[in-house]
Design an enzyme around this catalytic site. Structure first.
Site, PDB file in Angstrom:
ATOM      1  N   CYS A   1       1.568  -7.315  14.804  1.00 27.03           N
ATOM      2  CA  CYS A   1       1.183  -7.621  16.184  1.00 27.03           C
ATOM      3  C   CYS A   1       0.414  -8.940  16.285  1.00 27.03           C
ATOM      4  O   CYS A   1      -0.159  -9.250  17.324  1.00 27.03           O
ATOM      5  CB  CYS A   1       0.341  -6.498  16.767  1.00 27.03           C
ATOM      6  SG  CYS A   1       1.293  -4.995  17.042  1.00 27.03           S
TER       7      CYS A   1
ATOM      8  N   SER B   1      -0.033  -3.378  12.311  1.00 26.07           N
ATOM      9  CA  SER B   1       0.601  -4.521  11.659  1.00 26.07           C
ATOM     10  C   SER B   1       1.771  -5.027  12.507  1.00 26.07           C
ATOM     11  O   SER B   1       2.306  -4.306  13.350  1.00 26.07           O
ATOM     12  CB  SER B   1       1.066  -4.140  10.262  1.00 26.07           C
ATOM     13  OG  SER B   1       1.962  -3.086  10.368  1.00 26.07           O
TER      14      SER B   1
ATOM     15  N   ARG C   1       1.938 -12.171  -0.316  1.00 25.57           N
ATOM     16  CA  ARG C   1       0.576 -12.385   0.186  1.00 25.57           C
ATOM     17  C   ARG C   1      -0.034 -13.676  -0.324  1.00 25.57           C
ATOM     18  O   ARG C   1       0.344 -14.196  -1.377  1.00 25.57           O
ATOM     19  CB  ARG C   1      -0.315 -11.225  -0.298  1.00 25.57           C
ATOM     20  CG  ARG C   1       0.093  -9.865   0.239  1.00 25.57           C
ATOM     21  CD  ARG C   1      -0.442  -9.672   1.608  1.00 25.57           C
ATOM     22  NE  ARG C   1       0.016  -8.432   2.223  1.00 25.57           N
ATOM     23  CZ  ARG C   1      -0.668  -7.800   3.181  1.00 25.57           C
ATOM     24  NH1 ARG C   1      -1.813  -8.270   3.602  1.00 25.57           N
ATOM     25  NH2 ARG C   1      -0.193  -6.715   3.730  1.00 25.57           N
TER      26      ARG C   1
ATOM     27  N   LYS D   1      -9.690  -2.224   1.652  1.00 25.79           N
ATOM     28  CA  LYS D   1      -9.395  -1.030   2.449  1.00 25.79           C
ATOM     29  C   LYS D   1     -10.178   0.194   1.949  1.00 25.79           C
ATOM     30  O   LYS D   1     -10.656   1.002   2.734  1.00 25.79           O
ATOM     31  CB  LYS D   1      -7.894  -0.731   2.413  1.00 25.79           C
ATOM     32  CG  LYS D   1      -7.011  -1.880   2.848  1.00 25.79           C
ATOM     33  CD  LYS D   1      -7.262  -2.273   4.268  1.00 25.79           C
ATOM     34  CE  LYS D   1      -6.228  -3.285   4.735  1.00 25.79           C
ATOM     35  NZ  LYS D   1      -6.508  -3.765   6.097  1.00 25.79           N
TER      36      LYS D   1
ATOM     37  N   ARG E   1       0.851  -1.182   0.000  1.00 26.08           N
ATOM     38  CA  ARG E   1       0.000   0.000   0.000  1.00 26.08           C
ATOM     39  C   ARG E   1       0.891   1.237   0.000  1.00 26.08           C
ATOM     40  O   ARG E   1       1.968   1.240   0.587  1.00 26.08           O
ATOM     41  CB  ARG E   1      -0.888   0.027   1.252  1.00 26.08           C
ATOM     42  CG  ARG E   1      -2.027  -0.970   1.192  1.00 26.08           C
ATOM     43  CD  ARG E   1      -2.979  -0.821   2.358  1.00 26.08           C
ATOM     44  NE  ARG E   1      -2.386  -1.163   3.616  1.00 26.08           N
ATOM     45  CZ  ARG E   1      -1.909  -0.317   4.500  1.00 26.08           C
ATOM     46  NH1 ARG E   1      -1.994   0.991   4.278  1.00 26.08           N
ATOM     47  NH2 ARG E   1      -1.360  -0.712   5.626  1.00 26.08           N
TER      48      ARG E   1
ATOM     49  N   ASP F   1      -9.689  -9.189   9.432  1.00 21.74           N
ATOM     50  CA  ASP F   1      -9.174  -7.857   9.072  1.00 21.74           C
ATOM     51  C   ASP F   1     -10.182  -6.720   9.235  1.00 21.74           C
ATOM     52  O   ASP F   1      -9.802  -5.636   9.624  1.00 21.74           O
ATOM     53  CB  ASP F   1      -8.664  -7.873   7.627  1.00 21.74           C
ATOM     54  CG  ASP F   1      -7.747  -6.699   7.306  1.00 21.74           C
ATOM     55  OD1 ASP F   1      -6.891  -6.365   8.144  1.00 21.74           O
ATOM     56  OD2 ASP F   1      -7.899  -6.110   6.227  1.00 21.74           O
TER      57      ASP F   1
ATOM     58  N   HIS G   1     -10.976  -1.700  11.524  1.00 25.12           N
ATOM     59  CA  HIS G   1      -9.872  -2.569  11.101  1.00 25.12           C
ATOM     60  C   HIS G   1      -9.681  -3.623  12.197  1.00 25.12           C
ATOM     61  O   HIS G   1      -8.744  -3.548  12.973  1.00 25.12           O
ATOM     62  CB  HIS G   1      -8.627  -1.695  10.928  1.00 25.12           C
ATOM     63  CG  HIS G   1      -7.482  -2.370  10.265  1.00 25.12           C
ATOM     64  ND1 HIS G   1      -6.196  -1.916  10.373  1.00 25.12           N
ATOM     65  CD2 HIS G   1      -7.400  -3.465   9.485  1.00 25.12           C
ATOM     66  CE1 HIS G   1      -5.381  -2.687   9.691  1.00 25.12           C
ATOM     67  NE2 HIS G   1      -6.094  -3.649   9.148  1.00 25.12           N
TER      68      HIS G   1
ATOM     69  N   TYR H   1      -1.281  -3.576  -6.878  1.00 21.35           N
ATOM     70  CA  TYR H   1      -1.088  -4.248  -5.592  1.00 21.35           C
ATOM     71  C   TYR H   1      -2.426  -4.310  -4.831  1.00 21.35           C
ATOM     72  O   TYR H   1      -3.151  -3.302  -4.727  1.00 21.35           O
ATOM     73  CB  TYR H   1      -0.031  -3.532  -4.737  1.00 21.35           C
ATOM     74  CG  TYR H   1      -0.052  -4.076  -3.335  1.00 21.35           C
ATOM     75  CD1 TYR H   1       0.471  -5.347  -3.060  1.00 21.35           C
ATOM     76  CD2 TYR H   1      -0.686  -3.388  -2.294  1.00 21.35           C
ATOM     77  CE1 TYR H   1       0.383  -5.889  -1.791  1.00 21.35           C
ATOM     78  CE2 TYR H   1      -0.768  -3.926  -1.021  1.00 21.35           C
ATOM     79  CZ  TYR H   1      -0.240  -5.186  -0.785  1.00 21.35           C
ATOM     80  OH  TYR H   1      -0.359  -5.736   0.472  1.00 21.35           O
TER      81      TYR H   1
HETATM   82  C1  OXD Z   1      -3.139  -4.186   5.936  1.00 29.48           C
HETATM   83  C2  OXD Z   1      -3.682  -5.394   5.303  1.00 29.48           C
HETATM   84  O1  OXD Z   1      -2.230  -3.563   5.377  1.00 29.48           O
HETATM   85  O2  OXD Z   1      -4.616  -5.975   5.861  1.00 29.48           O
HETATM   86  O3  OXD Z   1      -3.644  -3.817   7.017  1.00 29.48           O
HETATM   87  O4  OXD Z   1      -3.202  -5.773   4.218  1.00 29.48           O
HETATM   88 MN    MN Z   2      -5.406  -4.930   7.519  1.00 34.49          MN
END
Ligand code: OXD
Ligand code: MN
Length: 589
Positions: A252, A250, A373, A208, A71, A279, A228, A199
């Site tokens: 965690c 992220s 991913r 998102k 991102r 997510d 989120h 991406y």
């Molecule tokens: C993020 C994802 O970046 O879920 O939070 O990919």
């Molecule tokens: Mn995410």
């Protein structure tokens, strides 16, 4: 043939086609036959590499342009009418100015290409919670990923009927020029445009862009929350399932917590965990005054590195079929995939790294991109909740915020009340790890883990959270967890992973008035004897240490919060300011 008579859809589509000038327009009807044909097309063009049909049935590998692997927050814009509406944490540009830039980039961008029309639903089609979108894209990769991450096809258009209530988005790959890469949201127009990227987080617009940035604005206007967050069901030995949501920055362990496997002793006693989402959670007040959650997605777009039989067998199992892997290692001998952390060492065989180059790991480079991913259907997950597909929401007992803090936050604490819980979420922060570029151990503020995803002014978002209390007489209790406390040598003091259920058990006990707690300046902290340690080698003394509060760290934390809050000026809700002042006073020297 057009698959709908919906005038708004057709008009937006025709305008975009006139501008982008694709050679052909193809409607995605959602049939397996059409998706199969598109997979074949992607294999023919080299966009997808088919994997071993026996070991990984229905799976493919994709490689992105090396300049397009994550991102791009600096190129992501919230183009609300005014800069103040977007707030200090978002990039903003005047909507007309941005429209001009995008117009220039999109003009003729699909010449010689096919434009796919993806009707998609966030949430089961026709369910009371579903919201619909249309994404126009010239990327087959996007079509195939959206077909995993969302529900796509003609039945979405049928459910939409003539309604103008949908999110309209355009994605054009263009030249993948990072200088002209824009991920743009027009919240007042329910519109999304992504250009010069392919991406996932930038271009799978249902995720998102729609389900967080645009939906957070819809939520404010309509009285709900787009968050989120993972959603997890925890079944106790009595067979009762209680649900929690969790928001974590992220690195965690959010996906691990979403797919938690109870420790052996708990399993023997009948505990089970059910994944509802990993997510995104849409949270709405119910008639009963409780907060109810749905996962609007249909798949997992997970980070591959670190996912192993040991760390997260449920995630790994989710990728065993019908999955698209992006930027991982290919073993050309048996056409399987690998990434760092899947096993200790790379497998035998002719290996190819994420860039498509021969690779054996001997030069110290990584084979898979750190942000490689998997896009896997949720139905593959062995612990997917029966509620996932039901189209009904689950009632939330606890909201859990968390971050990675070596010293400051104790293993777990509970906020004093809802408003204080909003303060706890608003002051979330995490220390950076070696996994990301930049300094290690730097505290990064990430309120509610929404810093890159809130589609309006963060201060107004906090106010919206505070206002939700009025419609939630039976609101969830709010907690904070920190699995990452370390000793003086930097060793983790808490085992984490499945053992986190011990903390969740205390959290749920608190929600149902079954456990006591100590009152501290930060909220309610467990009594060390109230967390079950049977079957771990954590001692009560260690637990006492992880539950302790270090005044100097909290003073430093308060200073960081004060500095962070300053950018919101007068818009900062008064209760957050008051909570900060109380915390500062409690830890003053
Ligand atoms: C993020 C994802 O970046 O879920 O939070 O990919
Ligand atoms: Mn995410």
């Amino acid at each position: 043939m057009e698959l709908t008579q919906n005038r708004q859809v057709l008009s937006a589509l025709h305008k975009t086609a006139e501008l982008t000038q694709p050679d052909e327009i193809v409607w995605i009807d959602g049939s397996e036959a059409q998706l199969d044909a598109l997979r074949a097309l992607a294999v023919e063009s080299g966009d997808l590499i088919p994997l071993n049909e026996e070991k990984l049935p229905g799976c493919y590998l994709a490689r992105s342009n090396p300049n397009d692997v994550a991102r791009v927050e600096d190129r992501t814009f919230i183009c609300s009418r005014t800069r103040e509406e977007a707030g200090p944490t978002n990039n903003w540009m005047d909507p007309d100015e941005m429209r001009g830039i995008l117009h220039g980039i999109l003009a003729g961008s699909m010449r010689g290409r096919t434009m796919y029309v993806i009707p998609y639903s966030m949430g089961p089609v026709g369910s009371e919670f579903a919201k619909y979108g249309i994404e126009l894209t010239d990327s087959v990769y996007v079509v195939l990923n959206m077909a995993i991450m969302t529900r796509v096809g003609k039945d979405v258009l049928d459910a939409m009927g003539d309604s103008a209530d949908f999110i309209f988005g355009v994605h054009a790959m263009c030249e993948l020029d990072p200088e002209k890469r824009y991920i743009v949201h027009f919240p007042e127009e329910n519109r999304i445009v992504s250009v010069n990227s392919n991406y996932g987080g930038n271009v799978l617009q249902g995720k998102k862009c729609f389900s967080l940035r645009i939906a957070s604005v819809l939520g404010r206007n309509e009285g709900w929350l787009a968050e989120h967050m993972l959603i997890l069901g925890i079944q106790n030995p009595q067979g009762e399932i209680r649900y929690v949501t969790g928001a974590f920055p992220s690195a965690c362990g959010k996906t691990n917590l979403a797919m938690l496997i109870p420790p052996e002793g708990y399993r023997k006693n009948g505990w089970k965990c059910w994944t509802v989402g990993d997510d995104i959670a849409w949270l709405r007040p119910g008639k009963d005054g409780r907060l109810w959650a749905v996962n609007p997605e249909n798949g997992f777009f997970g980070v591959a590195p670190g996912t192993s039989e040991k760390s997260n067998p449920n995630a790994l199992a989710s990728t065993s079929r019908d999955t698209i892997f992006t930027n991982v290692v290919l073993n050309e001998d048996d056409r399987t995939v690998w990434w760092e952390g899947m096993t200790k060492t790379p497998p035998e065989g002719r290996l190819v790294n994420w860039k498509g180059e021969p690779w054996d790991g001997s030069d110290g480079t990584k084979g898979a991109h750190p942000n490689s991913r998997f896009t896997a259907p949720a139905r593959n997950c062995p612990c997917i909740s029966p509620e996932f597909e039901s189209g009904t929401a689950v009632p939330i007992s606890a909201i859990i915020f968390g971050g990675r803090r070596a010293k400051t936050a104790p293993l777990v604490y509970q906020s004093r009340d809802w408003a204080h819980g909003v303060f706890v979420g608003a002051t979330m922060a995490s220390e950076t790890t070696a996994a990301a570029v930049g300094a290690v151990g730097v505290v990064r503020r990430d309120p509610m883990a929404m810093r890159p995803f809130c589609g309006y002014n963060m201060a107004d978002y906090w106010q919206h959270w505070l206002d939700m209390e009025q419609v939630l007489p039976n609101a969830p209790k709010i907690f904070n967890v920190n699995w990452f406390r370390t000793d003086e040598e930097g060793h983790f003091l808490w085992p984490g992973f499945g053992d986190n259920l011990r903390v969740l058990e205390w959290i749920l006990k608190r929600c149902f008035d079954e456990a006591d707690a100590d009152v501290t300046p930060i909220g309610f902290v467990p009594k060390p004897e109230d967390i079950n340690l049977d079957g771990t080698d954590v001692t009560r003394d260690t637990l006492r240490e992880i539950l302790s509060l270090d005044a100097a760290s909290w003073r430093e934390n308060c200073a960081g919060i004060r500095e962070y809050f300053e950018q919101f000026g007068e818009r900062l809700p008064a209760s957050l300011r008051a909570d900060l002042e109380a915390l500062e006073a409690a830890f003053a020297e």
